[in-house]
Design a protein around this motif. Sequence first.
Motif, mmCIF file in Angstrom:
data_model
loop_
_atom_site.group_PDB
_atom_site.id
_atom_site.type_symbol
_atom_site.label_atom_id
_atom_site.label_comp_id
_atom_site.label_asym_id
_atom_site.label_seq_id
_atom_site.Cartn_x
_atom_site.Cartn_y
_atom_site.Cartn_z
ATOM 1 N N PRO A 322 39.853 31.362 35.632
ATOM 2 C CA PRO A 322 40.068 32.816 35.530
ATOM 3 C C PRO A 322 38.815 33.606 35.144
ATOM 4 O O PRO A 322 38.729 34.810 35.417
ATOM 5 C CB PRO A 322 41.145 32.931 34.439
ATOM 6 C CG PRO A 322 41.836 31.608 34.446
ATOM 7 C CD PRO A 322 40.768 30.609 34.756
ATOM 8 N N PHE A 323 37.831 32.933 34.505
ATOM 9 C CA PHE A 323 36.630 33.639 34.060
ATOM 10 C C PHE A 323 35.567 33.730 35.148
ATOM 11 O O PHE A 323 34.626 34.507 35.018
ATOM 12 C CB PHE A 323 36.025 32.936 32.838
ATOM 13 C CG PHE A 323 36.960 32.885 31.656
ATOM 14 C CD1 PHE A 323 37.087 33.969 30.817
ATOM 15 C CD2 PHE A 323 37.716 31.749 31.404
ATOM 16 C CE1 PHE A 323 37.929 33.930 29.717
ATOM 17 C CE2 PHE A 323 38.561 31.699 30.316
ATOM 18 C CZ PHE A 323 38.684 32.793 29.475
ATOM 19 N N VAL A 324 35.718 32.956 36.213
ATOM 20 C CA VAL A 324 34.696 32.929 37.259
ATOM 21 C C VAL A 324 34.527 34.294 37.926
ATOM 22 O O VAL A 324 33.391 34.778 38.087
ATOM 23 C CB VAL A 324 35.008 31.843 38.298
ATOM 24 C CG1 VAL A 324 34.051 31.925 39.486
ATOM 25 C CG2 VAL A 324 34.916 30.460 37.649
ATOM 26 N N PRO A 325 35.595 34.982 38.333
ATOM 27 C CA PRO A 325 35.411 36.307 38.956
ATOM 28 C C PRO A 325 34.733 37.304 38.020
ATOM 29 O O PRO A 325 33.919 38.131 38.469
ATOM 30 C CB PRO A 325 36.844 36.755 39.291
ATOM 31 C CG PRO A 325 37.626 35.476 39.369
ATOM 32 C CD PRO A 325 37.027 34.584 38.352
ATOM 33 N N VAL A 326 35.050 37.217 36.739
ATOM 34 C CA VAL A 326 34.440 38.145 35.775
ATOM 35 C C VAL A 326 32.941 37.886 35.680
ATOM 36 O O VAL A 326 32.124 38.831 35.701
ATOM 37 C CB VAL A 326 35.105 37.988 34.396
ATOM 38 C CG1 VAL A 326 34.433 38.917 33.385
ATOM 39 C CG2 VAL A 326 36.594 38.280 34.486
ATOM 40 N N ILE A 327 32.556 36.615 35.572
ATOM 41 C CA ILE A 327 31.138 36.259 35.475
ATOM 42 C C ILE A 327 30.405 36.647 36.757
ATOM 43 O O ILE A 327 29.287 37.184 36.718
ATOM 44 C CB ILE A 327 30.981 34.754 35.193
ATOM 45 C CG1 ILE A 327 31.609 34.398 33.841
ATOM 46 C CG2 ILE A 327 29.509 34.341 35.225
ATOM 47 C CD1 ILE A 327 31.673 32.910 33.571
ATOM 48 N N ALA A 328 31.050 36.408 37.898
ATOM 49 C CA ALA A 328 30.437 36.749 39.181
ATOM 50 C C ALA A 328 30.192 38.252 39.293
ATOM 51 O O ALA A 328 29.127 38.699 39.769
ATOM 52 C CB ALA A 328 31.321 36.261 40.322
ATOM 53 N N LEU A 329 31.163 39.063 38.848
ATOM 54 C CA LEU A 329 31.020 40.526 38.903
ATOM 55 C C LEU A 329 29.871 40.993 38.013
ATOM 56 O O LEU A 329 29.067 41.848 38.398
ATOM 57 C CB LEU A 329 32.332 41.191 38.485
ATOM 58 C CG LEU A 329 32.337 42.723 38.470
ATOM 59 C CD1 LEU A 329 32.050 43.271 39.865
ATOM 60 C CD2 LEU A 329 33.670 43.244 37.939
ATOM 61 N N ILE A 330 29.752 40.418 36.821
ATOM 62 C CA ILE A 330 28.683 40.817 35.898
ATOM 63 C C ILE A 330 27.319 40.472 36.479
ATOM 64 O O ILE A 330 26.356 41.249 36.366
ATOM 65 C CB ILE A 330 28.884 40.134 34.530
ATOM 66 C CG1 ILE A 330 30.180 40.637 33.883
ATOM 67 C CG2 ILE A 330 27.698 40.384 33.620
ATOM 68 C CD1 ILE A 330 30.526 39.947 32.586
ATOM 69 N N ILE A 331 27.214 39.294 37.109
ATOM 70 C CA ILE A 331 25.942 38.877 37.711
ATOM 71 C C ILE A 331 25.535 39.841 38.823
ATOM 72 O O ILE A 331 24.369 40.249 38.929
ATOM 73 C CB ILE A 331 26.045 37.438 38.252
ATOM 74 C CG1 ILE A 331 26.193 36.452 37.089
ATOM 75 C CG2 ILE A 331 24.828 37.076 39.096
ATOM 76 C CD1 ILE A 331 26.460 35.026 37.526
ATOM 77 N N LYS A 332 26.505 40.248 39.675
ATOM 78 C CA LYS A 332 26.207 41.165 40.787
ATOM 79 C C LYS A 332 25.799 42.541 40.261
ATOM 80 O O LYS A 332 24.907 43.194 40.842
ATOM 81 C CB LYS A 332 27.425 41.291 41.690
ATOM 82 C CG LYS A 332 27.786 40.019 42.442
ATOM 83 C CD LYS A 332 26.707 39.623 43.442
ATOM 84 C CE LYS A 332 26.657 40.584 44.608
ATOM 85 N NZ LYS A 332 25.669 40.160 45.642
ATOM 86 N N LEU A 333 26.446 42.997 39.189
ATOM 87 C CA LEU A 333 26.126 44.307 38.642
ATOM 88 C C LEU A 333 24.785 44.309 37.911
ATOM 89 O O LEU A 333 24.105 45.345 37.845
ATOM 90 C CB LEU A 333 27.237 44.776 37.687
ATOM 91 C CG LEU A 333 28.595 45.064 38.321
ATOM 92 C CD1 LEU A 333 29.623 45.390 37.248
ATOM 93 C CD2 LEU A 333 28.493 46.204 39.335
#
Length: 495
Positions: A322-333
Amino acid sequence: MKPKRDPALWSADLGGSLPPGAAALHAPRETISPRLSSFASRHFISLLGVCFDAIALLLAAIAGYLVYIGTDGSFEEFTSLLRSAAISGGVYIAMMLEGGYYQPQVLLSKRASRNVIVWRWLGAVLFLVLILFLFKRGAEVSRGSTTLFGVFALAALLQCNAWRSAALRKLIVRGVVAPTRLVVIGTEQEIARLPASQHLGTHGVRFIGPFLLPAGIQSCAEVAARAVAAARGEQAEAIILALPWSDKERIAELRAELRAVPVPVRLLPDSVASELQHYPQVELGFSPAYEVQRSPLTVLELASKRCLDLVLSACAGALLLPFVPVIALIIKLDSPGPVFFRQRRIGFDGQEFQILKFRTMTVQEDGAAIPQARRNDARITRIGRVLRASSIDELPQLINVWSGKMSLVGPRPHAVAHDDHYGRLVAEYARRHHVKPGITGWAQIHGLRGETAHLSQMEARVRHDLEYISSWSLLLDIWILMRTVYEVCRPRNAF
């Protein structure tokens, strides 16, 4: 009173000066009567060994019954337990006899190690279970008392073996039990490698001689004749040859000269061959051979390690998904570029694979020269510093574990460029590739991670990796994983 060593006896045997260390080899003749020496023969010692194990098994059966009867039991259960003990005990003793583990020399050399006793006892217990199943007698046997007997018997056999070896060693040193009398013939260099007299008692051996071979290519007939006379006079039980294996002519001549005495003649490993003695011997079909390098893990060990990887990585993946999408979004931003970092690494057997990590830098380097990450490295992004300090950037490597390219625990894989560089500088660096690389490892929990600015840092990391490979066990993997959690909470060299 202990008899004193008399180096003059060596001069009488050698007919000249003593070689270096020769006096230390001499063991005095024991004052043992023929009757006592015959009474304490090898067959008697072997018989005592069998009797001790039989008594230990009987006491284990009684102990198991007495402990079990505190909850439930009857006289009929004890008789059935005795039958089970007789079957399993008989099978165990037969296997030990067949392997020669009751011979005095074997007891003194500790060849009957714990592993031998444990595996043979387990085999005897499995044989008992098979017999009970085939003859449909399982209902007549108490599972509780039989289980207790099996546990108590194993402990009793291990302790009995330790006591028996220690007692036999003391009896030989005190002269109660006659040691094996061996005539020694050889060169000065090879004889100097033999143990000193103070250590011979622990092996149950007394040397007669030594009889030094003349230097050069001179005939050794005269030395052989004196050795034969000593073997007859001392009633030696064997003649030992200590000379280089390359000296084929002398070995052949000695064999011909020693045919006059009816005792076995044995050739000791020379200084070259003795270096191979600690390696296991394997049968190739056409010839035996020494395995100077073994596969780090057996098939069973590989299977157990793989099962641990799959079970724990699946559990970790389910919790962290569940934390993967959150981490991915932060990296892209935080910075432009892909979410995942891919780089060629060297894995098991030197094979290349692509490692996956969360991207923590502004670059995707995978060329012939890759600068290592340093403290305050300008290439590291803001979120990347957090991910690297907490080791969260390593989580995508669970995919590498699932695909079989990596393991949870093992030597950390290095980039191809770094692998080629350090492979030329660090001895035995390539041995790191004998097992799958890991997300964490023995070196990492000892703080050996991050930049290796000095060669000594990489040497220390490699040394720890090789220690892990040499002493691998499933419990060690579990311990490293537990320690990794602690290391993540106090990041060292993580930047």
